[in-house]
Structures are given as structure tokens and as C-alpha cells.
Design an enzyme around this catalytic site. Structure first.
Site, PDB file in Angstrom:
ATOM      1  N   CYS A 186     -10.734  16.311   8.975  1.00  0.00           N
ATOM      2  CA  CYS A 186     -10.230  16.758   7.909  1.00  0.00           C
ATOM      3  C   CYS A 186     -11.396  17.962   7.437  1.00  0.00           C
ATOM      4  CB  CYS A 186     -10.090  15.799   6.762  1.00  0.00           C
ATOM      5  SG  CYS A 186     -11.540  14.925   6.637  1.00  0.00           S
TER       6      CYS A 186
ATOM      7  N   ASP B 223     -10.058   9.932  14.655  1.00  0.00           N
ATOM      8  CA  ASP B 223     -10.093  10.596  13.523  1.00  0.00           C
ATOM      9  C   ASP B 223     -11.420  10.381  13.167  1.00  0.00           C
ATOM     10  OD1 ASP B 223      -9.547  11.715  10.829  1.00  0.00           O
ATOM     11  OD2 ASP B 223      -8.239  10.116  10.232  1.00  0.00           O
TER      12      ASP B 223
ATOM     13  N   ASP C 149     -19.323  -0.125  15.222  1.00  0.00           N
ATOM     14  CA  ASP C 149     -19.506   1.276  15.683  1.00  0.00           C
ATOM     15  C   ASP C 149     -18.438   1.615  16.991  1.00  0.00           C
ATOM     16  OD1 ASP C 149     -20.462   3.938  16.365  1.00  0.00           O
ATOM     17  OD2 ASP C 149     -22.552   3.211  15.763  1.00  0.00           O
TER      18      ASP C 149
ATOM     19  N   GLY D   8      -7.320   3.394   6.299  1.00  0.00           N
ATOM     20  CA  GLY D   8      -6.413   2.597   6.990  1.00  0.00           C
ATOM     21  C   GLY D   8      -4.616   3.069   7.001  1.00  0.00           C
TER      22      GLY D   8
END
Length: 443
Positions: free
Chosen positions: A391, A338, A319, A275
């Protein structure tokens, strides 16, 4: 090591020994349990949290010592594993093998404590498997006696030298000819502690002054992230409990800025847990935000973060690929994608990733990412923008993923990010590794 299974249940710990809880031997043995669990395929963070849940009585010093030893051992696993391949002539029980890895890490990082480290490792072995304490003593003494010869052999071993799997090293070398060694070196260091000031409850300048007054040296990045010179306990941060600041890596704090937010926009954070980026969006602009997360427990963490920060946003467990279960048909002006990835850019925070991840995992992540992008694109309004984020430092999940997506979708337009077609951040002193690409849907 066995392949990574993030939902693997941590194995029960061995019966508590008589080792004093404030001793190095105790910390070595407990860290070894975590390393042993990871070698069996467990998630390091899950195993550590389960251990702490069983030992609420441990003081912060013990928790910190066990964590530092386990995380450090796994960052250096490539080197420790290579040492044991040289020194062991037959397999040892997993518990003792893991203890040796932890002790070798401690010897390497604290050479001035060599005598104490060896003695305490032997004490730990005596409490765990007494007949093998002599083996532990012999291996560690041999490491000391043959340091020069062993170090020369280790430096010739790519995985031992760079402390990363060889396939990982080769991928970075091919993709980043100018920056691969620095990225690998940074991936072996402790990560920086980045802070994000809640703009709804104070300014960055004012908070920086509070850090100065508290004696916490820091530096300010171009996106207003504050990076502490030395990590501190979260509870020590001024205003943390009151929601004035959050812990978030400086590299992650570009997302809200590069989304180009404006009041009144309808925004989707499609893979939102825990979050941090969702919260940053709400701190940046008065938007209508929907945060999706596949896992119910992780969804709850988003809700808890919003509550501490005084933010309001809709959080749903779903999902994102299954649009019929969560989308009401109203298009979004902005989408933050993300996506799940190899997490290769944050491996120093989760060092088990380096050794449990496999080269053939990368195509599987790329396939999942493509599914997510294709599922989200129809929910974006014409003229809207989607920020793709990982990432990861692997091009298959990043630049090539975006290239393939644009080839499939004629209405996708690449937008520049601060004058660049994309942004690949490699791990460094200020931030972890992230990739960003901004796409617009043609009107």
C-alpha cells in the site's frame, strides 16, 4: 515530530476538565491530546483506541468529533505547523501547541465558524493551562487578521502547500510526472468508504439494491467493489452483522481477482492481518488457505473476521521469514505477499504516517520486503503464482523491489496484470494507493 514507533504506549491523558462533553471546546482539547501524543511519536490509532477505552461513556457524536478533528489536523499538519512557525516567537507547552494546531485546522475548514472556534479554543486553553489562554486567543486572532499575507507565505512553502513532507513530494514528483499533484491532493482528503460483498451470502447486484433502498448512494468499480458517496456507520450497513458485507478499500479488492484462484488450490496469505484479503480469497474460491500474521493480537482479528463472515481457514501466528516454524514442506499454488511497507498509499487513513515517517525509513522497508520475498519463494510450487502487494506509492518498495527480486531469481517470470506489466494505483476518489506485481515460478 519524533520518528514513528507504532508500538509506543500512548501517554496517560490529562485530568478531565469541567468542559461540557458536548462542547466544541471539549472536542478541541481531546483532539489536541491525540495530536500531542503523535508529536511525541505515538501511533494515532492506538492513542485514539486507548482514549475510547477510558471513556466508554462518550456518545458517538463526541467520539466522531474528536476523531474528525485529530485526523483532519494531522492531514493538514504541514500547513498548521508552518503557520505556528510564523506566529510563535518562543516555544509553548506541547499541550497548548497541539491545541493551536487543532484550532487552526478548524478555522481553515470552517471559516464561517471563526468566532465560535476562537472562543471555544480559548475555553479549552483555560481548562488546560489558564495562564496561556491569552496566548491562544492572540495567535488565532493574528491568523485571522493576517490571513492574506500568511497564505501567500504558506503557498510558497512546499510542505505547507501540499500538506506533505518535502521529501515525500519530491519522490512523487520524480516517479509520477503526470499524476503526482493529484495523488498528493487526494492524500489530504477523507478516504472513500469501500464495501466488499460476500459472494457466498449474496450477489453484488442484490446488495446494491439494498443500499439504494436504504438511501445510501454508491458507485460500482470494475472489480465489483461498492464505494459509498458518503461514509456511514458500520452498524447501519445492511447485513453487516450477518457477514454479508465487509468494509474494504476498492483498491485492495483487486488482490483476490489477480491471484487467479481456483478450487482446491493451496494458498498462503503471508502477512494477513487484519484479514480482509484472506477473507476475500475464501469468498472467491474453495481453497485451502493458510493465513500468517506476526502479531498474536492481530491474528485474533483475522479469526474474528472469518467467524463473522462464516469462513474457514487456518490462521497461525508466525514470522513468514522463518519457514522452519510454520511451513510443512508442501508447496503453495498461490501466495499473496502483502508485505509491510511505508503505508504511503493509505496515509489519509493514517495521517500520522505522513509526519512520523522519514525518508530513510524507505530503504529499511525495502530490505525487509526483500527478505520476505526471498523466504517465501521456495514455498511456491513450480508453475505457481505469487502476487506482490504494497500500500505504498514509492518505487523503491514497488517496481524496483520486483526488478531486484527477478534479478536474484532466474526462475521468476513476470506476468501481466490486465495487459500491464504491473499496476500502480495512486490515491484517488475511488481507492487508496496500492502496487501489484504478479510473478510465476518457472516449471
Amino acid at each position: 515530530m519524533k520518528n514513528h514507533r507504532s508500538n509506543r504506549t500512548p501517554r496517560p491523558e490529562r485530568p478531565a476538565s469541567a468542559l461540557p462533553a458536548d462542547s466544541l471546546a471539549f472536542s478541541l482539547s481531546r483532539a489536541a491530546e491525540l495530536v500531542e501524543a503523535v508529536r511525541a511519536g505515538a501511533n494515532l490509532t492506538d492513542a485514539f483506541e486507548a482514549m475510547l477505552a477510558r471513556h466508554a461513556e462518550w456518545p458517538d457524536a463526541t467520539r466522531g468529533a474528536v476523531r474528525d478533528l485529530a485526523w483532519g489536523t494531522l492531514r493538514d499538519y504541514g500547513r498548521g505547523d508552518a503557520v505556528l512557525r510564523q506566529l510563535l516567537h518562543k516555544p509553548l507547552p506541547e499541550a497548548i501547541h497541539a491545541l493551536l494546531l487543532v484550532a487552526l485546522h478548524r478555522l481553515e475548514t470552517r471559516p464561517e465558524q471563526a468566532h465560535t472556534v476562537v472562543n471555544q479554543a480559548v475555553e479549552a486553553a483555560a481548562a488546560m493551562m489558564a495562564p496561556l489562554k491569552g496566548v491562544v486567543n492572540g495567535v488565532l486572532r493574528n491568523r485571522q487578521r493576517n490571513a492574506a499575507e500568511l497564505d501567500a507565505e504558506l503557498d510558497a512553502d512546499q510542505s505547507a502547500y501540499y500538506r506533505h513532507p518535502s521529501w515525500w513530494v519530491e519522490r512523487l514528483r520524480a516517479s509520477f510526472p503526470q499524476g503526482w499533484e493529484a495523488a498528493l491532493a487526494a492524500g489530504n482528503e477523507r478516504p472513500p468508504m469501500g464495501l466488499r460483498v460476500n459472494h457466498l451470502r449474496g450477489s453484488v447486484d442484490a446488495y446494491a439494491s439494498e443500499l439504494d433502498a436504504a438511501g445510501f448512494a454508491h458507485r460500482r468499480l470494475g472489480n465489483d467493489a461498492l464505494v459509498l458517496a458518503k461514509p456511514v456507520a458500520v452498524a447501519a450497513l445492511p447485513g453487516f452483522a450477518e457477514g454479508r458485507v465487509s468494509v474494504q478499500d476498492g483498491g485492495a479488492q483487486w488482490a483476490a481477482r489477480w491471484l487467479d484462484l481456483a478450487p482446491g488450490q493451496r494458498v498462503l496469505d503471508a502477512c494477513a492481518a487484519p484479514g480482509g484479503k484472506s477473507a476475500h480469497i475464501l469468498e472467491t474460491a474453495a481453497v485451502e488457505l493458510l493465513s500468517l500474521e506476526l502479531d498474536a493480537v492481530r491474528s485474533r482479528r483475522i479469526v474474528d473476521n472469518f467467524a463473522r463472515l462464516g469462513l474457514t481457514g487456518e490462521v497461525r501466528t508466525a514470522d513468514c521469514r522463518e519457514r522452519a516454524k510454520w511451513w510443512d514442506g508442501r508447496p503453495f499454488d498461490r501466495i499473496l505477499a502483502d508485505v509491510p511497507c511505508s503505508a504511503s498509499g493509505v496515509a489519509r487513513r493514517h495521517p500520522d504516517i505522513k509526519w512520523l515517517r522519514r525518508a530513510d525509513d524507505i530503504p529499511r522497508f525495502a530490505a525487509q520486503q526483500a527478505e520476505i520475498l526471498d523466504a517465501l519463494w521456495p514455498t511456491l510450487a513450480p508453475g505457481g503464482k505469487l502476487l506482490y502487494v504494497t500500500c505504498s506509492v514509492f518505487v523503491e518498495e514497488n517496481a524496483r523491489q520486483v526488478e531486484r527480486f527477478c534479478a536474484r531469481h532466474a526462475d521468476a517470470l513476470r506476468l501481466e496484470i490486465d495487459g500491464r506489466p504491473e499496476c500502480q494505483l495512486l490515491p484517488g476518489a475511488d481507492h487508496d494507493g496500492f502496487y501489484y506485481a504478479l510473478l510465476a515460478k518457472r516449471a
